[in-house]
Design a protein around this motif. Structure first.
Motif, PDB file in Angstrom:
ATOM      1  N   PRO A 194       0.810  -1.226   0.000  1.00  0.00           N
ATOM      2  CA  PRO A 194       0.000   0.000   0.000  1.00  0.00           C
ATOM      3  C   PRO A 194       0.845   1.279   0.000  1.00  0.00           C
ATOM      4  CG  PRO A 194      -0.915  -1.563   1.535  1.00  0.00           C
ATOM      5  CD  PRO A 194       0.388  -2.140   1.064  1.00  0.00           C
ATOM      6  N   THR A 195       1.963   1.219   0.684  1.00  0.00           N
ATOM      7  CA  THR A 195       2.864   2.379   0.673  1.00  0.00           C
ATOM      8  C   THR A 195       3.319   2.679  -0.748  1.00  0.00           C
ATOM      9  OG1 THR A 195       3.645   1.914   2.892  1.00  0.00           O
ATOM     10  CG2 THR A 195       5.096   3.225   1.518  1.00  0.00           C
ATOM     11  N   ILE A 196       3.643   1.614  -1.471  1.00  0.00           N
ATOM     12  CA  ILE A 196       4.087   1.782  -2.861  1.00  0.00           C
ATOM     13  C   ILE A 196       2.958   2.323  -3.730  1.00  0.00           C
ATOM     14  CG2 ILE A 196       5.002   0.579  -4.879  1.00  0.00           C
ATOM     15  CD1 ILE A 196       6.923   0.832  -2.476  1.00  0.00           C
ATOM     16  N   THR A 197       1.777   1.762  -3.564  1.00  0.00           N
ATOM     17  CA  THR A 197       0.627   2.248  -4.343  1.00  0.00           C
ATOM     18  C   THR A 197       0.471   3.750  -4.173  1.00  0.00           C
ATOM     19  OG1 THR A 197      -0.540   0.147  -4.082  1.00  0.00           O
ATOM     20  CG2 THR A 197      -1.868   2.054  -4.644  1.00  0.00           C
ATOM     21  N   GLU A 198       0.503   4.188  -2.905  1.00  0.00           N
ATOM     22  CA  GLU A 198       0.309   5.606  -2.617  1.00  0.00           C
ATOM     23  C   GLU A 198       1.422   6.448  -3.247  1.00  0.00           C
ATOM     24  OE1 GLU A 198       0.551   6.552   1.501  1.00  0.00           O
ATOM     25  OE2 GLU A 198      -0.687   8.359   1.318  1.00  0.00           O
ATOM     26  N   MET A 199       2.645   6.004  -3.057  1.00  0.00           N
ATOM     27  CA  MET A 199       3.786   6.764  -3.574  1.00  0.00           C
ATOM     28  C   MET A 199       3.734   6.853  -5.094  1.00  0.00           C
ATOM     29  SD  MET A 199       6.452   8.501  -2.917  1.00  0.00           S
ATOM     30  CE  MET A 199       6.766   8.272  -1.173  1.00  0.00           C
ATOM     31  N   ILE A 200       3.379   5.734  -5.731  1.00  0.00           N
ATOM     32  CA  ILE A 200       3.312   5.724  -7.189  1.00  0.00           C
ATOM     33  C   ILE A 200       2.225   6.678  -7.694  1.00  0.00           C
ATOM     34  CG2 ILE A 200       2.750   4.290  -9.200  1.00  0.00           C
ATOM     35  CD1 ILE A 200       5.575   3.915  -8.008  1.00  0.00           C
ATOM     36  N   HIS A 201       1.100   6.699  -6.978  1.00  0.00           N
ATOM     37  CA  HIS A 201       0.050   7.643  -7.368  1.00  0.00           C
ATOM     38  C   HIS A 201       0.553   9.076  -7.286  1.00  0.00           C
ATOM     39  CE1 HIS A 201      -3.492   4.667  -6.623  1.00  0.00           C
ATOM     40  NE2 HIS A 201      -2.837   4.451  -7.745  1.00  0.00           N
ATOM     41  N   LYS A 202       1.312   9.350  -6.227  1.00  0.00           N
ATOM     42  CA  LYS A 202       1.831  10.700  -6.052  1.00  0.00           C
ATOM     43  C   LYS A 202       2.801  11.051  -7.188  1.00  0.00           C
ATOM     44  CE  LYS A 202       2.208  11.461  -1.681  1.00  0.00           C
ATOM     45  NZ  LYS A 202       2.818  11.350  -0.345  1.00  0.00           N
ATOM     46  N   LEU A 203       3.718  10.118  -7.462  1.00  0.00           N
ATOM     47  CA  LEU A 203       4.713  10.360  -8.514  1.00  0.00           C
ATOM     48  C   LEU A 203       4.059  10.440  -9.889  1.00  0.00           C
ATOM     49  CD1 LEU A 203       7.563   8.036  -7.209  1.00  0.00           C
ATOM     50  CD2 LEU A 203       7.535  10.525  -7.194  1.00  0.00           C
ATOM     51  N   ASP A 204       2.941   9.709 -10.028  1.00  0.00           N
ATOM     52  CA  ASP A 204       2.187   9.742 -11.272  1.00  0.00           C
ATOM     53  C   ASP A 204       1.554  11.119 -11.456  1.00  0.00           C
ATOM     54  OD1 ASP A 204       1.060   8.880 -13.596  1.00  0.00           O
ATOM     55  OD2 ASP A 204      -0.609   7.810 -12.648  1.00  0.00           O
ATOM     56  N   ARG A 205       0.918  11.625 -10.388  1.00  0.00           N
ATOM     57  CA  ARG A 205       0.307  12.953 -10.440  1.00  0.00           C
ATOM     58  C   ARG A 205       1.345  14.041 -10.741  1.00  0.00           C
ATOM     59  NH1 ARG A 205      -1.461  13.192  -5.225  1.00  0.00           N
ATOM     60  NH2 ARG A 205      -1.952  10.973  -5.001  1.00  0.00           N
ATOM     61  N   MET A 206       2.584  13.793 -10.297  1.00  0.00           N
ATOM     62  CA  MET A 206       3.656  14.749 -10.580  1.00  0.00           C
ATOM     63  C   MET A 206       4.193  14.595 -12.010  1.00  0.00           C
ATOM     64  SD  MET A 206       5.944  14.315  -7.179  1.00  0.00           S
ATOM     65  CE  MET A 206       5.822  15.433  -5.783  1.00  0.00           C
ATOM     66  N   GLY A 207       3.695  13.583 -12.726  1.00  0.00           N
ATOM     67  CA  GLY A 207       4.144  13.372 -14.097  1.00  0.00           C
ATOM     68  C   GLY A 207       5.528  12.766 -14.206  1.00  0.00           C
ATOM     69  N   CYS A 208       5.913  12.000 -13.190  1.00  0.00           N
ATOM     70  CA  CYS A 208       7.260  11.421 -13.184  1.00  0.00           C
ATOM     71  C   CYS A 208       7.297   9.973 -13.633  1.00  0.00           C
ATOM     72  CB  CYS A 208       7.875  11.516 -11.792  1.00  0.00           C
ATOM     73  SG  CYS A 208       8.207  13.202 -11.295  1.00  0.00           S
ATOM     74  N   ILE A 209       6.173   9.274 -13.548  1.00  0.00           N
ATOM     75  CA  ILE A 209       6.184   7.869 -13.940  1.00  0.00           C
ATOM     76  C   ILE A 209       4.961   7.520 -14.769  1.00  0.00           C
ATOM     77  CG2 ILE A 209       7.476   7.044 -11.922  1.00  0.00           C
ATOM     78  CD1 ILE A 209       4.671   6.051 -10.965  1.00  0.00           C
ATOM     79  N   SER A 210       5.088   6.425 -15.500  1.00  0.00           N
ATOM     80  CA  SER A 210       3.937   5.873 -16.200  1.00  0.00           C
ATOM     81  C   SER A 210       3.908   4.385 -15.912  1.00  0.00           C
ATOM     82  CB  SER A 210       4.045   6.120 -17.695  1.00  0.00           C
ATOM     83  OG  SER A 210       5.126   5.386 -18.216  1.00  0.00           O
ATOM     84  N   ARG A 211       2.765   3.743 -16.173  1.00  0.00           N
ATOM     85  CA  ARG A 211       2.688   2.305 -15.927  1.00  0.00           C
ATOM     86  C   ARG A 211       2.032   1.631 -17.122  1.00  0.00           C
ATOM     87  NH1 ARG A 211      -1.109   2.181 -10.713  1.00  0.00           N
ATOM     88  NH2 ARG A 211      -1.288   0.011 -11.351  1.00  0.00           N
ATOM     89  N   LYS A 212       2.387   0.371 -17.310  1.00  0.00           N
ATOM     90  CA  LYS A 212       1.823  -0.380 -18.418  1.00  0.00           C
ATOM     91  C   LYS A 212       1.523  -1.755 -17.872  1.00  0.00           C
ATOM     92  CE  LYS A 212       4.268  -1.778 -22.000  1.00  0.00           C
ATOM     93  NZ  LYS A 212       5.353  -1.653 -23.013  1.00  0.00           N
ATOM     94  N   SER A 213       0.325  -2.264 -18.127  1.00  0.00           N
ATOM     95  CA  SER A 213       0.036  -3.583 -17.564  1.00  0.00           C
ATOM     96  C   SER A 213       0.637  -4.667 -18.450  1.00  0.00           C
ATOM     97  CB  SER A 213      -1.472  -3.776 -17.381  1.00  0.00           C
ATOM     98  OG  SER A 213      -2.145  -3.461 -18.567  1.00  0.00           O
ATOM     99  N   CYS A 214       1.032  -5.726 -17.810  1.00  0.00           N
ATOM    100  CA  CYS A 214       1.678  -6.851 -18.488  1.00  0.00           C
ATOM    101  C   CYS A 214       0.668  -7.544 -19.396  1.00  0.00           C
ATOM    102  CB  CYS A 214       2.202  -7.814 -17.418  1.00  0.00           C
ATOM    103  SG  CYS A 214       2.854  -9.344 -18.084  1.00  0.00           S
TER     104      CYS A 214
END
Lengths: 139, 139
Positions: free
Chosen positions: A66-86
């Motif tokens: 859950p910590t990772i989920t939250e952090m990734i959402h934050k970094l996503d909102r900042m436009g720093c990361i993207s994700r792609k499902s396998c």
DNA sequence: TTATAGTTAGGGATGGGCTAACTAATTATT
DNA sequence: AATAATTAGTTAGCCCATCCCTAACTATAA
């Protein structure tokens, strides 16, 4: 001798200041002023692992999912990361840095490169070779 | 040319790594592992202003006086600062760094000095002069 | 059916800031 | 000289952001 030392301290202080200015302008070019040290560290981990998953990132950083989920959402909102499902396993998402995320993750390294470019521009070929020979001896 | 650049990047990476190791061992010698960046900045401000008062520190850091009181108590408990009341005005306290506080405030600068000492030890007098001459040209 | 990847809900510690109201000391005013 | 006003720092009580957690969930895969 003491004089040489003081002289070198001044010179290296100046190089460090140059590097700091470079990384500052990289950060301001990213238009992200309130990023934290922890967030940058997450970006660096993602940068250094190709196609990393949430679970793997949790493992490496020793945090809960859950910590990772939250952090990734934050970094996503900042436009720093993207994700792609396998494509082979719908449960899995891979994490990638955006251009901006990559710039931040590599800011220090790029700042150093910029300083070295300036250094190379200020010297002739022979001087650079000499500099390399001298600094190689430092252990 | 590109080869020279890569070479220099490696060399400077190594120097930076050396400096980081030095500052890490300074911090671990201080036996303070959980100090924050903000706290170190307060120490630096105190270090660079002689006989600074609470009010002046609040002014410089643009914080309220209660914030300063709390922060000073924290830094005091960490053994980084001491205070002495003004003999002419009982309301005023002057802030000083302890030896530990000073080590922390100047850690980066001292780490650089240690690296330069190693550099000087690895080179002969002529090489040092040459190094200074070359690096002085960098603008 | 069981296991796995990630999410949601809800909570909590810590750092670092604030205002308002206070005490003690000093300075200004009557 | 006595009183009023100012100043330095403190205390109490509050707030917010960051970053972490567990428990319970959904969706997918084995």
């Amino acid at each position: 001798m003491t004089d040489q030392k003081e002289h070198l301290v001044l010179i290296f202080d100046n190089l460090i200041r140059m590097k700091n200015e470079c990384s500052c302008s990289i950060f301001s070019a990213c238009e992200i002023s309130d990023i934290t040290v922890k967030q940058i560290n997450y970006l660096k981990v993602i940068d250094s692992h190709d196609e990393i998953t949430f679970s793997r990132l949790a493992e490496i950083t020793r945090n809960s999912k859950p910590t990772i989920t939250e952090m990734i959402h934050k970094l996503d909102r900042m436009g720093c990361i993207s994700r792609k499902s396998c494509p082979h396993d719908g449960r899995i998402s891979y994490l990638y840095l955006t251009e901006r995320g990559e710039m931040i993750a590599r800011a220090e390294q790029n700042a150093l490169q910029q300083v070295i470019e300036r250094l190379i521009d200020s010297l002739d070929c022979h001087e650079i070779d000499l500099l390399i020979e001298i600094l190689k001896k430092v252990r």
